[in-house]
Write an enzyme that holds these catalytic residues in place. Structure first.
Site, PDB file in Angstrom:
ATOM      1  CB  ILE A 103      -0.914   0.329   1.094  1.00  0.00           C
ATOM      2  CG1 ILE A 103      -0.458  -0.331   2.430  1.00  0.00           C
ATOM      3  CG2 ILE A 103      -2.230  -1.222   1.019  1.00  0.00           C
ATOM      4  CD1 ILE A 103      -1.489  -0.262   4.003  1.00  0.00           C
ATOM      5  CG  ASP A 104       5.176   0.806  -0.500  1.00  0.00           C
ATOM      6  OD1 ASP A 104       5.610   0.174  -0.030  1.00  0.00           O
ATOM      7  OD2 ASP A 104       5.098   0.967  -1.716  1.00  0.00           O
ATOM      8  CG  HIS A 155      -2.979  -6.588  -0.668  1.00  0.00           C
ATOM      9  ND1 HIS A 155      -2.208  -7.336   0.050  1.00  0.00           N
ATOM     10  CD2 HIS A 155      -4.454  -7.514  -0.817  1.00  0.00           C
ATOM     11  CE1 HIS A 155      -2.915  -8.219  -0.095  1.00  0.00           C
ATOM     12  NE2 HIS A 155      -4.077  -8.514  -0.920  1.00  0.00           N
ATOM     13  CB  SER A 189       5.860 -14.498   3.223  1.00  0.00           C
ATOM     14  OG  SER A 189       4.499 -13.982   3.651  1.00  0.00           O
ATOM     15  CG  LEU A 203      16.219 -12.060   2.513  1.00  0.00           C
ATOM     16  CD1 LEU A 203      17.182 -11.243   2.123  1.00  0.00           C
ATOM     17  CD2 LEU A 203      15.544 -11.237   3.875  1.00  0.00           C
TER      18      LEU A 203
HETATM   19  N1  APR Z   1      14.080  -8.512   0.427  1.00  0.00           N
HETATM   20  C1  APR Z   1      13.205  -9.887  -0.768  1.00  0.00           C
HETATM   21  N2  APR Z   1      12.512  -9.866   0.103  1.00  0.00           N
HETATM   22  C2  APR Z   1      12.785 -10.023   1.918  1.00  0.00           C
HETATM   23  C3  APR Z   1      13.545  -8.879   2.014  1.00  0.00           C
HETATM   24  C4  APR Z   1      14.566  -8.240   0.944  1.00  0.00           C
HETATM   25  N3  APR Z   1      15.453  -7.163   1.411  1.00  0.00           N
HETATM   26  N4  APR Z   1      13.490  -8.803   3.248  1.00  0.00           N
HETATM   27  C5  APR Z   1      12.077  -9.297   3.665  1.00  0.00           C
HETATM   28  N5  APR Z   1      12.133 -10.074   2.094  1.00  0.00           N
HETATM   29  C6  APR Z   1      10.663 -11.415   2.559  1.00  0.00           C
HETATM   30  C7  APR Z   1      10.613 -12.108   3.396  1.00  0.00           C
HETATM   31  O1  APR Z   1      11.560 -13.664   3.372  1.00  0.00           O
HETATM   32  C8  APR Z   1       9.236 -13.002   3.387  1.00  0.00           C
HETATM   33  O2  APR Z   1       9.032 -13.538   2.786  1.00  0.00           O
HETATM   34  O3  APR Z   1      10.035 -10.484   1.750  1.00  0.00           O
HETATM   35  C9  APR Z   1       8.164 -11.656   2.272  1.00  0.00           C
HETATM   36  C10 APR Z   1       7.339 -10.392   2.811  1.00  0.00           C
HETATM   37  O4  APR Z   1       6.530 -11.136   3.283  1.00  0.00           O
HETATM   38  P1  APR Z   1       4.885 -11.096   4.712  1.00  0.00           P
HETATM   39  O5  APR Z   1       5.646 -10.134   5.813  1.00  0.00           O
HETATM   40  O6  APR Z   1       3.933 -11.815   4.764  1.00  0.00           O
HETATM   41  O7  APR Z   1       4.128  -9.870   3.126  1.00  0.00           O
HETATM   42  P2  APR Z   1       3.321  -9.942   1.956  1.00  0.00           P
HETATM   43  O8  APR Z   1       3.853 -11.248   1.403  1.00  0.00           O
HETATM   44  O9  APR Z   1       3.816  -9.337   0.869  1.00  0.00           O
HETATM   45  O10 APR Z   1       2.300 -10.044   2.798  1.00  0.00           O
HETATM   46  C11 APR Z   1       1.105  -9.816   2.283  1.00  0.00           C
HETATM   47  O11 APR Z   1      -0.125  -9.863   3.579  1.00  0.00           O
HETATM   48  O12 APR Z   1      -0.476  -9.685   5.924  1.00  0.00           O
HETATM   49  C12 APR Z   1      -1.063  -9.059   4.310  1.00  0.00           C
HETATM   50  O13 APR Z   1      -2.297  -7.166   3.372  1.00  0.00           O
HETATM   51  C13 APR Z   1      -1.157  -7.567   3.495  1.00  0.00           C
HETATM   52  O14 APR Z   1       0.096  -7.558   1.799  1.00  0.00           O
HETATM   53  C14 APR Z   1      -0.050  -8.149   2.684  1.00  0.00           C
HETATM   54  C15 APR Z   1      -0.199  -9.258   2.431  1.00  0.00           C
END
Ligand code: APR
Length: 252
Positions: free
Chosen positions: A92-93, A108, A177, A202
């Site tokens: 959402i950024d 989202h 994730s 990551l």
């Molecule tokens: N570079 C690449 N990947 C990264 C980095 C990085 N520097 N840092 C973290 N990650 C990875 C993590 O390993 C993880 O797999 O990014 C992923 C982030 O996962 P989440 O925190 O679950 O975020 P996201 O997948 O975007 O969540 C999806 O869930 O809570 C809801 O609406 C919210 O849009 C969000 C949705």
């Protein structure tokens, strides 16, 4: 290799200074989804929900938060890729836009927009949302909520996204994730369409086994290198032929 669909998640904004959700230092380690990210939470305690998003909006507007090389590489890909490119983000950024991406589907929602629950008008917002704010469309007070999709609500732009996945030659998932549907199901949709599927993250995501190829590391390093390969037409890497010719009935 003409049509690309890219999905990004919180991981691509991590190196810009924005927290992810499910990492050890993530947002959901500090506050419960049920308390701040559902329609029920908003009905029960609108001030708490508004406060949660006001704090994240203020952080996003801080000069310290800037797009990173991963965002900039995707903007370059949009400018230079000769075929179709759809960028879908769960974030959402506005860092993709500030990096130069001009067509971003925020499935989202967007932190810098608000929606009036009375008239449905969506407006830009850069200040805190409070019960005193009046909707410029219908003069209602206290009806402006974050234009953010909460758990239990329907993500935005789904018909457009599903149509693009059905035609994709390449699907790339970056910094997510793979925990939240429908986004987590996009890789399976792309595979069914015969697309090549690549994960840049990551660490392996929940859906890692569904990807044809994976590169692990920080997005700020991985994404620029990946875009270089793609634009160079590196036949061994991401531009290798889709897994199968569309319409081929053999199992994937
Ligand atoms: N570079 C690449 N990947 C990264 C980095 C990085 N520097 N840092 C973290 N990650 C990875 C993590 O390993 C993880 O797999 O990014 C992923 C982030 O996962 P989440 O925190 O679950 O975020 P996201 O997948 O975007 O969540 C999806 O869930 O809570 C809801 O609406 C919210 O849009 C969000 C949705």
């Amino acid at each position: 290799m003409r049509s690309i669909v890219i999905l990004t998640g919180a991981g691509i904004s991590r190196e810009s200074g924005l927290a992810t959700f499910r990492d050890a230092d993530g947002i959901w380690a500090k506050v419960r989804i049920e308390d701040v990210a559902t329609p029920e939470a908003f009905r029960a305690d609108p001030a708490r929900v508004q406060g949660f998003y006001n704090a994240r909006r203020r952080q996003l507007l801080d000069v310290a938060i800037q797009p990173n090389a991963g965002h900039r590489a995707l903007a370059r890909l949009e400018r230079e890729w000769p075929g179709d490119l759809m960028l879908v983000t769960q974030n959402i950024d506005d860092l993709h836009e500030r990096a130069g991406s001009r067509h971003v589907l925020h499935m989202h929602g967007e932190l810098l927009k608000a929606r009036c629950t009375a008239c449905g008008r969506v407006v830009p917002v850069a200040e805190d949302l409070t019960p005193e704010l009046v909707c410029a469309g219908c003069d209602s007070a206290g009806t402006l909520r974050p234009q953010v999709v909460w758990f239990g609500e329907m993500p935005l732009h789904m018909p457009e996204i599903e149509a693009a996945l059905a035609q994709a030659d390449l699907f790339v998932s970056i910094g997510t994730s793979g925990n939240v549907y429908p986004a987590a199901g996009f890789v399976a949709d792309a595979r069914r369409a015969g697309a090549r599927t690549i994960e840049l993250n990551l660490e392996p995501s929940e859906g890692a086994s569904l990807f044809d190829e994976a590169r692990y590391g920080p997005a700020g390093t991985l994404v620029p290198a990946f875009v270089d390969d793609l634009l160079r037409g590196d036949r061994t890497g991401p531009t290798a032929a889709p897994r199968r010719a569309r319409g081929d009935s053999r199992p994937g």
